[in-house]
Design a protein around this motif. Sequence first.
Motif, short mmCIF file in Angstrom:
data_model
loop_
_atom_site.label_atom_id
_atom_site.label_comp_id
_atom_site.label_asym_id
_atom_site.label_seq_id
_atom_site.Cartn_x
_atom_site.Cartn_y
_atom_site.Cartn_z
N ALA A 16 1.06 -0.59 -0.55
CA ALA A 16 0.14 -0.01 -0.25
C ALA A 16 0.72 1.56 -0.27
O ALA A 16 0.73 2.21 -0.69
N GLU A 23 -7.17 -5.71 1.59
CA GLU A 23 -7.50 -5.87 0.06
C GLU A 23 -8.75 -5.12 0.08
O GLU A 23 -9.68 -5.23 1.76
N PRO A 24 -9.42 -4.39 -0.12
CA PRO A 24 -10.45 -3.30 -0.20
C PRO A 24 -11.91 -4.09 0.18
O PRO A 24 -11.78 -5.25 -0.54
N VAL A 25 -12.67 -4.26 0.66
CA VAL A 25 -14.09 -5.01 0.32
C VAL A 25 -15.28 -4.10 0.78
O VAL A 25 -15.54 -3.15 1.37
N SER A 26 -16.37 -4.83 0.59
CA SER A 26 -18.12 -3.43 0.14
C SER A 26 -17.90 -3.55 1.88
O SER A 26 -17.80 -4.02 2.34
N LYS A 27 -18.81 -2.62 2.21
CA LYS A 27 -19.24 -2.91 3.05
C LYS A 27 -20.42 -4.11 3.13
O LYS A 27 -20.53 -4.52 4.59
N HIS A 65 -18.08 -6.33 4.77
CA HIS A 65 -17.57 -6.44 5.65
C HIS A 65 -18.51 -7.05 6.83
O HIS A 65 -18.43 -7.55 8.47
#
Length: 83
Positions: A26, A42-46, A49
């Motif tokens: 990052a 890694e980004p995750v959706s709401k 989460h």
Amino acid sequence: MRAVQQAFEHRHKLRGDQSMSDQKYAATYQFGKTKVHIVAPEPVSKEEHEQRVREFHLAGWAIWNSLPVEKRLSINEAAAGEE
């Protein structure tokens, strides 16, 4: 008798499964001769989460419910005494 098993040879590895060249960072910072890599998930959706948090809560309740009733009562009494 040996204190340490000798069947497995010692290997110095980086933590995790990826090699240094495959790792995505990052951020990377240089402090003098030291390089610091920041690794972020890694980004995750709401929704993802919330699903993960729900699974953690369900796992916690499953562990709690697996304890004998007497143990749960003693833990509750000890926690009430700390207040």
